[in-house]
Design a protein around this motif. Structure first.
Motif, PDB file in Angstrom:
ATOM      1  N   ASP A  29       0.601  -1.700  -0.224  1.00 23.08           N
ATOM      2  CA  ASP A  29       0.132  -0.313   0.038  1.00 23.08           C
ATOM      3  C   ASP A  29       0.548   1.382   0.034  1.00 23.08           C
ATOM      4  OD1 ASP A  29       1.189  -0.931   2.662  1.00 23.08           O
ATOM      5  OD2 ASP A  29      -0.688   0.115   3.647  1.00 23.08           O
ATOM      6  N   ARG A  30       2.574   1.693   0.905  1.00 19.33           N
ATOM      7  CA  ARG A  30       2.841   2.043   0.381  1.00 19.33           C
ATOM      8  C   ARG A  30       4.180   2.198  -0.766  1.00 19.33           C
ATOM      9  NH1 ARG A  30       6.867   2.648   4.690  1.00 19.33           N
ATOM     10  NH2 ARG A  30       6.688   0.743   5.982  1.00 19.33           N
ATOM     11  N   THR A  31       3.982   1.511  -1.873  1.00 20.52           N
ATOM     12  CA  THR A  31       5.001   1.387  -3.027  1.00 20.52           C
ATOM     13  C   THR A  31       4.825   1.784  -4.322  1.00 20.52           C
ATOM     14  OG1 THR A  31       5.967  -1.007  -1.408  1.00 20.52           O
ATOM     15  CG2 THR A  31       6.583   0.187  -3.635  1.00 20.52           C
ATOM     16  N   LEU A  32       5.721   2.611  -4.771  1.00 23.93           N
ATOM     17  CA  LEU A  32       5.597   2.921  -5.879  1.00 23.93           C
ATOM     18  C   LEU A  32       6.174   2.213  -6.149  1.00 23.93           C
ATOM     19  CD1 LEU A  32       4.816   6.761  -5.883  1.00 23.93           C
ATOM     20  CD2 LEU A  32       3.160   5.155  -6.229  1.00 23.93           C
ATOM     21  N   LEU A  33       6.093   2.375  -7.952  1.00 22.84           N
ATOM     22  CA  LEU A  33       6.477   1.537  -9.254  1.00 22.84           C
ATOM     23  C   LEU A  33       7.150   1.748 -10.567  1.00 22.84           C
ATOM     24  CD1 LEU A  33       4.793  -2.167  -9.037  1.00 22.84           C
ATOM     25  CD2 LEU A  33       6.667  -2.043  -8.059  1.00 22.84           C
ATOM     26  N   VAL A  34       8.403   2.273 -10.363  1.00 18.47           N
ATOM     27  CA  VAL A  34       8.756   2.616 -12.003  1.00 18.47           C
ATOM     28  C   VAL A  34       8.851   1.653 -12.821  1.00 18.47           C
ATOM     29  CG1 VAL A  34      10.308   4.138 -12.739  1.00 18.47           C
ATOM     30  CG2 VAL A  34       9.921   4.515 -10.509  1.00 18.47           C
TER      31      VAL A  34
END
Lengths: 403, 414, 222
Positions: free
Chosen positions: B55-60
């Motif tokens: 829920d608090r991970t962003l992916l590039v």
């Protein structure tokens, strides 16, 4: 009789409309599933245009850091191919990109000789026919003759030749795409040197697509992008031991590179398995939907019959035999199916007419349409059989008393 | 009133056994398909370990470079992430992992196909893999380019039998790695953590990847909280604008956005790599549309069946109207009846779903799949059942509630 | 209690118009008991439907309990029917899937009322028709006469001021018919319920205070 039934259907138009909607939607689903199946079956029985047994795929990954659109140097490619040819078990080795059963595909297209055409393409070196056992229909494969030729040599598939020129007698013809925009770069000059049997890179499930090869022989001249797949034909029965030896040899030749070997037969089965998953899923879901529709239809018709007991009693009282009542119920259903199928067919026929899906052969389309129509009649009449029997078995006196 | 209607609904369903069975069959099958599809999507996009901070991970994921005549979309390069994604405000950790790649091992004279990922040490902190034995590799191994590997349980069995694998050698693509740790299998559906073998990104044959803008890497940004996402995204995007592209004359712009897996997938599907906004709702819209399309036929089928079922009780409608039931109340009654029916179907579907999911897990179509019902998919199933019930009950109820009472009492409704 | 003035009912289909009733003027005082007689298809039932607000007149006005029926919107007539009218039908029209008690509660469902009170009132209505012991039975477990008595209990459960009965004894043998008639008379006499009853049977019509005859859609004599 038909007019009489039509009037009945019209009189119960709201209920008929819903049944029609259901039959119509069922027809579309049935057609989609049948079409998928027929297309796959039709594709499956056609020749691939090459032999994959005992051919291995050797992926060549140069050290990274080179720009992605740059290929390997010609010198590296030649060295690697020669290294592979050192093995006694290796009967032939050639470069091609993309290789059969590889997921990547190259598309090209344009207007050639006044005909618009799009095709799948690959680049290959002079030795590919010996590896894949390509069948030449006319002309020849690439060779040293093409070195320094003004127009780039091109080998096209039979369907390509027939589509563009209407014949396979096209060796020597110009295949340069017309320049369509003023400001575009002038198109590359191309000349057809040979015609091969239709080539199906994706395997048995690939639909009818035109195909063409362009020459990419390392060392034959300036080439912007060289192939990264080496195909080797090995002696029948060669196994993992040879794979490993070949791998170590190639690694020794170019230590910074990574190589991967996989038999084409293995790539083919995983490719086909992947291709069949949507078909199988669609088929299972389609069968379930049809079962649901059949049950639903017979429930609705059953209720319909009980609700019309009086009408049926009246008919019986006026001399209709049980068989007549049975036939009437079936005929009413058949009439509804006919209307639904007519509407459905009118809709799906737009698909080829408006050229929405390329790659479906007219014969396949017609077969699927016919099968779907027959299927829906069968489905609906089978679901109507029980309610119709029920209606026919009503005693006239009981039927009239019922209310 | 609700109780009386509920009781009546159940009584009617019990009395019309054939109708009920036919309807339930269709409903359960329809909902089963949707629940299985939902479970699959949930497995792809939802939160499961080892993605404990989902829920608090962003992916590039992808980087797009574009110019007048050229365009290139590809996973991020290690260099881009290493140089421009570090020390973003609001970001606790940055993990870098390669995309999964097929690799082969010839260990012991047998050929084994496997999936390989090259990662950094932070990868093992952002994702919490359950270790069967050993430990993940850390900065020391990554910095020195040590040939060490973490493998999953299935690979351990394949290569080393059931015994411990710590310290044993594993050959992959011609390089030999020492096993440092063994983790539980991760389903292939989990794109970010999945692999068979994980090795330090620096353990390959060459180091040129370190400077690439586009390449084969993904970045995982662990934010302090989801509230920090907008700030992180805008800072990241503005850093992308500042990258010097003079080495790439054909390209003028470079775009990349850290976002959730759902938003990234949506971006890929709609080829919207230059869109500054994340639009995961577009993808959800597509899923919703597909579900509705799939529901069309079952709905018409159930509408037909429901009309038949209610029509049989035309005189009941007449009596209720005579005694003052307003049309709205009858609509409510019949919709409720339909919802009771679809909920029963939903329960049947939820009972059958685990069997279907287990069959998919067993089939091996999706490697290491661990599809199962959870609270989310369970709620989805019940929600779908209610939705389906209202969708298919509204029209029959509306139509029959408007029956003229005199006609209804005669029972001669058409 | 009931007043019809210049009422006309015309049924239209695509091609033909059928005049079911014309120029009906009728006044029924509170506590009155009126029988409506006439041959089949003369318009008796149509008249009852108009009084019961199950149908709207083509022309003319209907007045119930001193108030003209101004609107035939579903919501308005529903409420009016629910509060002032009870129906008894020739074929009973009990809901076979509901127990006797639930059938009798039906008119009360559409009022704001607690479940306990509904139950109490329905039980009282069933006691009134002598079926207090059959609360938990289903209609199919009862005889025709008993079913019609349940239907009467349902009609009076909401304590309406008007009872409309459409051939209430038509499907019953004479003994059961007399029982049912006795109940209706009792309701009229003891509770002052206004009754309008359509019947074929002169013997039953005699029990009413007066009889209206309808012939070909017209009122012929009082």
């Amino acid at each position: 009789m038909i007019l009489h039934l039509l009037r009945l259907v019209w009189h119960r138009k709201r209920q008929s409309a819903l049944l029609l909607a259901e039959l119509f939607a069922s027809f579309l689903v049935l057609f989609a599933v049948v079409l998928g199946g027929v297309v796959a079956a039709d594709n499956w029985r056609r020749p691939l245009g090459f032999e994959f047994e005992d051919v291995w795929f050797v992926g060549v990954r140069p050290s990274s850091g080179e720009r992605r659109d740059e290929g390997l140097g010609s010198r590296d490619l030649l060295a690697l191919r020669d290294a592979a040819r050192e093995f006694a078990e290796v009967r032939a080795a050639a470069y091609v990109d993309p290789a059969p059963f590889q997921l990547s595909q190259w598309m090209d297209g344009g207007r050639i000789a006044g005909r618009r055409v799009t095709w799948r393409m690959a680049r290959a070196d002079d030795g590919l026919p010996a590896v894949l056992d390509l069948k030449l229909v006319a002309g020849r494969w690439f060779s040293r003759e093409d070195d320094g030729a003004g127009a780039k040599p091109m080998v096209v598939s039979e369907s390509f030749a027939r589509h563009v020129f209407g014949t396979t007698d096209v060796v020597g013809r110009d295949a340069t795409a017309e320049q369509e925009r003023e400001d575009a770069a002038p198109p590359e000059k191309r000349r057809i040197v040979g015609v091969i049997a239709d080539f199906r890179q994706d395997g048995e499930l690939m639909g009818p697509q035109h195909y063409a090869f362009q020459r990419a022989e390392p060392g034959s001249g300036e080439l912007r992008r060289l192939p990264r797949v080496l195909l080797v034909r090995v002696a029948p029965g060669s196994g993992v031991a040879l794979e490993e030896r070949l791998l170590r040899r190639l690694e020794r030749e170019r230590p910074g590179y990574t190589f991967q070997i996989e038999p084409l037969a293995q790539m083919r089965s995983s490719r086909n398995a992947t291709g069949l998953i949507p078909l199988a899923t669609g088929g299972v879901v389609g069968v379930f939907l049809m079962l649901m529709v059949a049950l639903g239809l017979s429930g609705v018709l059953w209720q319909n019959v009980t609700q019309r007991t009086r009408e049926i009693g009246l008919r019986r009282a006026h001399g209709a035999a049980a068989a007549d009542v049975f036939r009437q119920v079936l005929a009413e259903v058949a009439l509804l199916v006919t209307i639904a199928v007519a509407a459905g067919a009118a809709l799906v026929v737009q698909v080829p007419l408006m050229d929405l899906v390329s790659g479906i052969r007219p014969g396949v389309f017609a077969t699927s349409l016919a099968l779907a129509v027959l299927g829906l009649y069968g489905l609906a009449l089978a679901s109507a059989a029980y309610p119709a029997r029920l209606a026919a078995s009503l005693e006239p006196a009981d039927a009239l008393r019922y209310e | 009133m609700l109780r009386s209607h509920l009781r009546l609904a159940l009584a009617v369903l019990k009395r019309r056994k054939v109708f009920t069975a036919i309807s339930l069959f269709g409903i359960a099958l329809t909902l089963l398909v949707l629940i299985v599809a939902g479970a699959l999507l949930d497995n792809v996009f939802g939160a499961f370990p080892p993605e404990v901070h989902h829920d608090r991970t962003l992916l590039v994921f992808n980087v797009r470079m574009s110019g007048k005549d050229a365009q290139s979309t590809s996973p991020a390069g290690f260099g881009l992430l290493d140089r421009y994604a570090r020390d973003l405000p609001g970001v606790e950790r940055l993990a870098i992992t390669s995309t999964m790649r097929e690799a082969f091992s010839y260990q012991g004279g047998r050929k084994q196909r496997l999936f390989l990922k090259r990662t950094d040490a932070e990868f093992w902190r952002v994702l919490q893999f359950p270790f069967v034995e050993g430990a993940p590799f850390a900065e020391a191994e990554v910095d020195s380019g040590a040939r060490v590997a973490v493998i999953n349980r299935t690979m351990r069995r394949t290569f080393f039998g059931d015994g411990p694998a710590l310290g044993r050698d594993l050959e992959v693509d011609g390089l030999t790695y020492r096993v440092m740790g063994v983790v539980e299998d991760v389903p292939m559906l989990r794109a970010v953590p999945f692999a068979d073998v994980w090795v330090p990104h620096s353990s390959g044959r060459d180091q040129a990847y370190r400077s690439e803008l586009q390449g084969e890497f993904w970045g995982l940004l662990l934010a302090r909280s989801a509230g920090d996402f907008p700030g992180i995204q805008s800072e990241f995007r503005s850093r992308m604008q500042r990258i010097d592209l003079s080495a790439y004359p054909e390209f003028e712009r470079l775009n990349a956005t850290p976002e959730t897996l759902l938003a990234s997938t949506s971006r890929m599907m709609f080829d919207a790599h230059d869109d500054p906004e994340s639009r995961p709702d577009r993808l959800l819209g597509v899923f919703g549309l597909l579900a509705l399309l799939f529901l069309a036929l079952p709905t018409i089928n159930l509408v037909n069946l429901s009309i038949s079922r209610i029509l049989e009780r035309a005189s009941e409608i007449g009596v209720r109207k005579a005694f003052g039931a307003p049309a709205t109340s009858l609509v409510g009654q019949f919709v409720l009846e339909n919802v009771v029916l679809t909920l029963l179907g939903g329960v049947l579907a939820l009972l059958a779903a685990p069997l279907v999911l287990a069959a998919i897990n067993q089939s091996g179509v999706l490697p290491y799949a661990q599809l199962a019902l959870n609270l989310r998919t369970f709620a989805l199933g019940l929600g779908l059942a209610v939705f389906f019930g209202v969708l298919s009950g509204a029209y029959p109820a509306w139509r029959l509630a408007r029956l003229h009472p005199v006609v209804a009492l005669k029972g001669a409704a058409r | 209690m009931i007043r019809l003035a210049g009422v006309e009912k015309v049924y239209r289909t695509d091609r033909i118009e059928t005049v079911a009733l014309s120029q009906i003027d009728l006044e029924v005082a509170a506590g009155d008991f009126v029988a409506v007689m006439g041959p089949s298809g003369c318009g008796k039932s149509t008249l009852l439907n108009l009084i019961g607000l199950l149908d709207a007149p083509t022309r003319g006005s209907v007045e119930l309990a001193g108030k003209p029926v101004a609107s035939y919107r579903d919501r308005d007539v529903s409420r009016l029917r629910n509060e002032t009218i009870g129906f008894v039908f020739q074929t009973f029209h009990l809901i076979p899937d509901l127990r006797v008690l639930d059938n009798v509660e039906l008119p009360l469902l559409y009022r704001k009322m607690s479940a306990a009170e509904r139950r109490a009132r329905a039980t009282r209505a069933l006691e009134r028709v002598g079926l207090a012991s059959r609360l938990q039975h289903f209609p199919t477990q009862l005889s025709g006469g008993q079913q019609q008595r349940v239907a009467i209990a349902r009609a009076i459960a909401g304590e309406p001021r008007i009872l409309l009965a459409d051939e209430p004894t038509g499907n019953l043998d004479s003994q059961m018919g007399d029982e049912v008639m006795g109940l209706i008379e009792d309701l009229n006499r003891k509770d002052g319920v206004t009754v309008v009853m359509v019947t074929h049977d002169p013997r039953q019509a005699e029990k009413a205070h007066r009889t209206i005859r309808i012939f070909d859609g017209r009122q012929v004599a009082c």
